[in-house]
Scaffold this active site. Structure first.
Site, short mmCIF file in Angstrom:
data_model
loop_
_atom_site.label_atom_id
_atom_site.label_comp_id
_atom_site.label_asym_id
_atom_site.label_seq_id
_atom_site.Cartn_x
_atom_site.Cartn_y
_atom_site.Cartn_z
N ASP A 64 -8.96 -5.23 2.25
CA ASP A 64 -7.73 -5.90 1.82
C ASP A 64 -7.72 -7.37 2.23
O ASP A 64 -6.80 -8.10 1.87
CB ASP A 64 -6.50 -5.23 2.47
CG ASP A 64 -6.25 -3.86 1.88
OD1 ASP A 64 -6.59 -3.66 0.70
OD2 ASP A 64 -5.75 -2.98 2.59
N ASP A 110 -4.27 -2.66 5.08
CA ASP A 110 -4.73 -2.19 6.38
C ASP A 110 -6.25 -2.19 6.45
O ASP A 110 -6.82 -2.37 7.50
CB ASP A 110 -4.19 -0.79 6.68
CG ASP A 110 -4.40 0.15 5.51
OD1 ASP A 110 -5.12 -0.23 4.58
OD2 ASP A 110 -3.86 1.26 5.54
N ASP A 143 0.86 -1.18 0.00
CA ASP A 143 0.00 0.00 0.00
C ASP A 143 0.89 1.22 0.00
O ASP A 143 2.06 1.12 0.37
CB ASP A 143 -0.77 0.06 1.33
CG ASP A 143 -2.03 -0.76 1.23
OD1 ASP A 143 -2.28 -1.28 0.16
OD2 ASP A 143 -2.74 -0.86 2.24
#
Length: 1200
Positions: free
Chosen positions: A781, A777, A456
């Site tokens: 996801d 997070d 990310d």
């Protein structure tokens, strides 16, 4: 408290209830029966019994807005009455149980039996004392004292068995303790937001009590049961309890029941806690499990007795997951990881191969000895078999049997499971210091093989401290924060309201802890950045929020990954409505038809204007690496009231107030960490929800892309266009065209992330299967984290759902911690290779010596007890010494090993064989010419109970010295010359080498009869040590031989190629199914694939599960490697020849195979059967049936 069994727990609560019933006009049982209702019937029940939720709050003496007073006495009283939010963990195994498990080891059992027979026979004296006629024994060397000492060997073997068992048990016990500690740490870290005394505070989940008012928000895993009392747009994923994948919408008047262990997928709100701990839904299920576990154990015992000697501990997973003994598939689907970890697969194969070889060798040894003895005694010397001689003959046969067992003991690397455990446990412990909280042991080692990291951006590569640095307000583009006086008052007022009201009230900017520090950001960081912007404009958002408290918000469309925006509707004083929206600039601007001008009046905003704005404002901001956010509003008349549920008609025709650019600076240590990854052969890809220009700018700053290279940066829309065919299906070939060059995927949805990860893992373009790590997070996801080989969740910003799906939690959310994980993972792999190199040299030499010695001299030069000392004790220590080598930066200078690389490389094979040659030459020289060299009596052909000879002691001592010095050689496995490099960084290693040396001196000088050792002179000792040191010199000689010259080594080094292909193939099958699930339920999150509710439930509330370590035990939950051969699971594979089921060469031409991989995917939940970690060997043989498309299994799946 934890030890209290659940029945006591209830009876105690019942007693308490009567005392406290006076305090609360609502009993535990009433609440329990209330929580068992669902939907509308629950609403009816609440209205009947309590009037409404406020009535229930009054009965529980709490306030829906202010929460509990939070006094200690009140909280204590609630815990007494309604219980604590704590589920008593399963009792750990006692030390004695672990000892009993260690005793189940087959080799040890064989040794015990042999030792007992030997003991029994040594006490038996044949009548008449006249044994001269029995051949062989009568060499006159034996006197009475020696005959008396015949029992020592048996006793010594038993003693060494006891040692081994204690070491194994202690190791298991400490491991278990470690994981309990780890588990409690994970639990303590789980906090939840509650309102107490009007203050919003975060408390550990275990401190929540009935009557608390908890704030639930997107991404939470509910820790207790409760009733929804106020909130907006709350959607819950209850699949963990019901197995239904659809999200359930909660509302106060239709379905207010919130259950523990379920996930909040959207929205926010408040709940009144009504049941905690063992009384919550999760707790009730755990209690049922506790009861069923006891029954399970009884079943297991029966099953175990049928398994015979091979009673192996296969149960740890089961008891934790609450599976049922007979239902194999259920048990398998519980396995967490996609497939056996690379290392585990390789070790299993290796162990089985070594075990077989050892078994064959020992059988041949025994047969040769027995035949030789029988032929010599009865044929050559023509002696009759006399009845009084029988015990003596049996003693001989037992001695031969013991020698055979000794060969087997030596052949099997006892220390291997231990080395793996120690290495992994040690790494996990040290990784905690490097901010990696490892939830599944094997993730640690898989990380060493990682070839790709999909990271990310926000919070991992950047600091996650958002600040507004540019703004476009009132037709002017400000490159820094504008002066509030320069903005029209109307615009400023609308802007403050739009930001203050249209953000979660849990997001706040608090004053700094220290003077001169930065203000603290609490809650959603993007919102905090916007609130900080309001403060920079010298206005206070809290005033606005106090005018319209959260309860008064009319309707909220919360942020989710599909909308990429958030909107809030408020009712104005005149009865009309105003809606504020904020979100990704390109999405909101598309819905704007007006924009506020420099006077603060709306003017028309045409598509042409929008394109100009994108070019002149948004792209320049994005190219500076800023996230652009658009803030807008819309007014609605009082009547007719709009249809709020028709979102598309509501969030449109907006008026744009401002576009702001938010900066999230790159973490200073990230560029260096990414450079290390690239040097280590790991590709870093950035997958982000941000605008493509922002993403590209940040990627350049991080060093993920370098200008002028050939790489791809695309956004989600383009990515989807490229990978789908005309029918709208994802095609692997299309993904293969993209992923090798892809570096940045912007504006991506969670589905895109999952598709990308799956595409890279399934790709057959490169010869090595890619091993992918993913960071995440958000709740969305989850699927990608589960799919990846290693999932990293963020410890600070991560939601509970993400942590639940992950393998490693990054406690500091920092990308550079991932690099540490790679280093530790590679170190684990290398440690085990070092140990193997040492261990196999010992094994090869000892087996050959015992075997040839026995065949030529009828007696193994190395006695059973000596072998046990060398093999069990020394190797246990060696595994400790070599497995605790700390990692060095040099581990990051090589490419990943990959899945197909054999565990024992060519260099290692060269070292093993080279050292074996040196050791064998010396030992055989000593065996056949030692008496002349040292001028001592020969020890060969000694009678049955003769005293130990100096000759054989010298052989034993030299053998041990060579092993000691070879242990130093084993520290390097890539053919380095300096074997002492960094030896002082590992004090354990130095201590163990010196300690082993000291014990060896004691054994030789004072071991006497039990160790078959005669004390040696100083000069003899010097020779032994000198021959040992020769190992170091010889090591240099071996290092000088170029490996590539030795063509024959390839065969020895290739260990695990054989079943690689079928295993992978099975895997493709499973993954095809994943993909189907996604096609069927796009945008929904379903990755729990339980077969029945309870099991899935167990997995979800794993946060409470005390037996985390049992899931972690995978790599070595076997008590020892031999069990691999004797457990029925493995017999299937062993009984078939080791032929790969699909030959590498046929892979291209096999049409059935191709057809199979493109089979119409089916949403079969049970396909995880193949994912089980340990049972893979059996599956490999089954896959012949399961992968042919015509087979019944397959047709059944497809029909599903």
């Amino acid at each position: 408290m934890g030890d209290m069994s659940n029945s006591d727990f209830y009876s105690k609560n019942q007693r308490n209830e009567t005392n406290h019933a006076a305090d609360f006009s609502c009993t535990l049982m009433e609440l329990r029966s209330l929580m068992e209702m669902r939907g509308s019937e629950a609403v009816v029940k609440i209205n009947e019994c309590y009037g409404d939720t406020d009535g229930l709050c009054r009965r529980l003496q709490t306030s829906p807005t202010e929460g509990l007073p939070g006094t200690v006495a009140d909280l204590e009283k609630r815990r007494q009455t309604f219980g604590k939010n704590f589920i008593p963990p399963k009792k750990p195994k006692t030390f004695l149980q672990l000892v009993w498990e260690a005793l189940q080891d087959v080799t040890l059992i064989i040794l015990e039996i042999a030792a007992i027979i030997s003991l029994g026979l040594s006490f038996y004296r044949p009548p008449g004392g006249e044994t001269e006629g029995c051949g062989g024994t009568a060499s006159g060397a034996e006197d009475e004292g020696e005959a008396e000492a015949g029992w020592i060997e048996g006793a010594a073997i038993l003693l060494s068995v006891v040692c081994v068992v204690l070491v194994t048990a202690f190791n298991d016990w400490s491991k278990e303790k470690q994981f309990r500690g780890l588990q409690s740490r994970i639990e303590q870290e789980q906090k939840f937001t509650v309102v107490r005394g009007s203050q919003v505070i975060q408390i550990p989940v275990s401190e929540m009590v009935v009557g608390d008012i908890a704030q639930v928000k997107y991404g939470d895993l509910l820790p207790t049961d409760g009733i929804f009392i106020q909130g907006n747009d709350l959607k819950i994923d209850e699949s963990s309890l019901t197995g239904e994948s659809d999200q359930v919408r909660k509302s106060v008047d239709k379905d207010p029941m919130l259950l523990s262990g379920t996930h909040v997928m959207e929205g926010s709100g408040r709940m009144l806690v009504t049941a905690v701990g063992v009384n919550s839904q999760t707790g009730i299920i755990f209690t049922l499990l506790g009861a069923s576990e006891a029954e399970d154990e009884k079943k297991d015992k029966k099953a175990k007795q049928q398994d015979g000697a091979a009673a192996m501990e296969m149960q740890p997973l089961k008891s934790a997951e609450g599976g049922d003994g007979d239902d194999k598939d259920k048990k398998k689907s519980n396995h967490h990881k996609k497939e056996k970890s690379v290392l585990q697969g390789k070790l299993t194969k290796l162990a089985v191969q070594i075990g077989k070889a050892g078994l064959v060798m020992s059988a041949i040894t025994v047969i040769i000895l027995v035949l030789y003895f029988a032929i010599e005694t009865f044929v050559v010397n023509k002696r009759p078999w006399l009845p009084e001689c029988t015990p003596i003959y049996i003693q001989y046969f037992v001695k031969f049997f013991i020698i055979g067992v000794t060969v087997l003991v030596v052949a099997v690397p006892e220390g291997l499971p231990l080395a793996v455990t120690i290495s992994l446990a040690y790494s996990v412990k040290k990784m905690m210091k490097d901010n990696n909280l490892v939830r599944h042991l094997d993730a640690c080692e898989t990380m060493g093989n990682a070839t790709a990291i999909c990271s990310d951006k926000t919070g991992t590569l950047t600091t996650n401290r958002m600040t507004v640095v540019q703004a476009f307000v009132g037709d002017a583009h400000y490159k820094e924060i504008p002066d509030p006086d320069s903005l029209p008052a109307k615009t400023l007022d609308v802007l403050v309201h739009a930001i203050g009201l249209n953000s979660a009230y849990t997001s706040k900017v608090l004053p700094a802890d220290k003077d001169g520090g930065l203000p603290r950001q609490v809650g959603n960081k993007t919102e905090c950045g916007l609130l900080g912007f309001v403060l920079d404009l010298k206005r206070d958002y809290q005033v606005v929020r106090n005018q319209i408290p959260e309860e008064k918000l009319y309707k909220v469309y919360t942020f989710n990954s599909v909308r990429k925006s958030m909107s809030t509707v408020v009712k104005l004083d005149d009865g009309s409505f105003r809606m504020y929206s904020k979100g990704a600039s390109e999405i909101i601007l598309k819905k704007c038809s007006r924009i506020l001008n420099e006077a603060g009046e709306p003017r028309i905003f045409r598509p042409r204007d929008r394109d100009d704005m994108v070019k002149s404002v948004i792209e320049p901001m994005a190219c500076d690496g800023l996230r652009t956010i658009c803030i807008a509003y819309r007014d609605f008349p009082m009547s007719p009231e709009p249809d709020w549920d028709n979102e598309n008609d509501i969030v449109t025709d907006l008026t744009c107030i401002a576009v702001v650019g938010i900066e999230d600076p790159v973490r200073p240590e990230v560029p260096e960490a990414i450079r290390k990854c690239q040097r280590a052969g790991i590709t870093v890809r950035m997958v982000t929800g941000d605008n493509i220009n922002t993403a590209r700018a940040i990627a350049i700053k991080c060093g993920i892309i370098h200008p002028g290279e050939d790489f791809l940066c695309i956004d989600g829309k383009e990515f989807n266009r490229r990978i789908h065919n005309e029918k709208g299906e994802v095609e692997q070939e299309r993904i293969d065209k993209i992923w090798p060059k892809l570096r940045v995927l912007a504006r991506s949805s969670p589905t895109d992330k999952h598709t990308l990860v799956k595409g890279i893992i399934d790709s057959t373009q490169v010869e090595q299967r890619q091993v992918v790590a993913v960071t995440g997070d958000g709740t969305n996801d989850g699927p990608a984290l589960k799919k990846a080989d290693v999932g990293f969740a963020m410890g600070i910003a991560g939601t509970d759902v993400a942590k639940e799906a992950s393998d490693i939690i990054l406690t500091d959310d920092n990308f550079s911690s991932i690099v540490k994980a790679v280093m530790w993972g590679r170190n684990v792999y290398d440690s085990i290779s070092k140990f193997l190199q040492f261990q196999l040299t010992v094994n090869v030499v000892a087996v050959i010596v015992a075997f040839t010695g026995a065949c030529i001299t009828q007696d193994s030069p190395l006695k059973a007890v000596q072998m046990l000392w060398v093999n069990l004790i020394m190797d246990t220590f060696a595994s400790l010494a070599l497995a605790t080598e700390p990692p060095t930066e040099s581990l990051l200078l090589r490419k990943p090993y990959g899945r197909n690389k054999p565990l024992i490389s060519q260099t290692m094979t060269k070292n093993i064989l080279g050292h074996a040659v040196y050791q064998l030459t010396l030992i055989f020289t000593l065996l056949f010419a030692g008496e002349n060299i040292f001028n001592i009596d020969s020890g060969r052909n000694a009678p049955l109970h003769s005293p130990p000879s100096e000759h054989y002691t010298i052989i034993f001592n030299t053998f041990v010295m060579m092993q000691l010095f070879n242990e130093i050689n084993a520290r390097k496995i890539h053919g380095e010359r300096n074997v002492f490099a960094g030896i002082y960084r590992n004090p354990i290693f130095c201590a163990i080498v010196l300690g082993t040396f000291a014990i060896q001196i004691v054994i030789v000088q004072f071991g006497g009869k039990p160790f078959s050792c005669a004390p040696l002179q100083l000069d003899q000792w010097m020779w032994c040590i000198f021959l040992g040191i020769g190992e170091l010199v010889w090591g240099q000689v071996i290092a000088s031989i170029p490996t590539n010259r030795l063509k024959f080594l390839k065969a020895a080094g290739r260990l695990t190629q054989k079943e690689e292909i079928p295993e992978e193939d099975l895997n493709d099958d499973v993954e095809e199914i994943d993909h189907a699930e996604r096609e069927l339920r796009r945008g929904q999150i379903l990755w729990f694939r339980g077969l029945n509710r309870i099991q899935t439930q167990i997995r979800v509330v794993k946060a409470f599960r005390s037996s985390l370590y049992e899931g972690l035990e995978k790599p070595d939950s076997r008590s020892s490697i031999h069990n691999f051969m004797t457990h029925p699971e493995f017999k299937i594979e062993d009984s078939q020849p080791h032929i790969p089921l699909i030959d590498d060469t046929d892979l291209e031409e096999d049409p059935a195979l191709k057809q199979n991989s493109s089979q119409p995917p089916s949403p079969n939940k049970n396909n995880n059967a193949i994912d089980s970690g340990i049972n893979l060997t059996t599956d490999t043989s089954k896959s012949a049936t399961s992968s042919s498309p015509g087979s019944p299994i397959h047709s059944l799946e497809t029909s599903l």
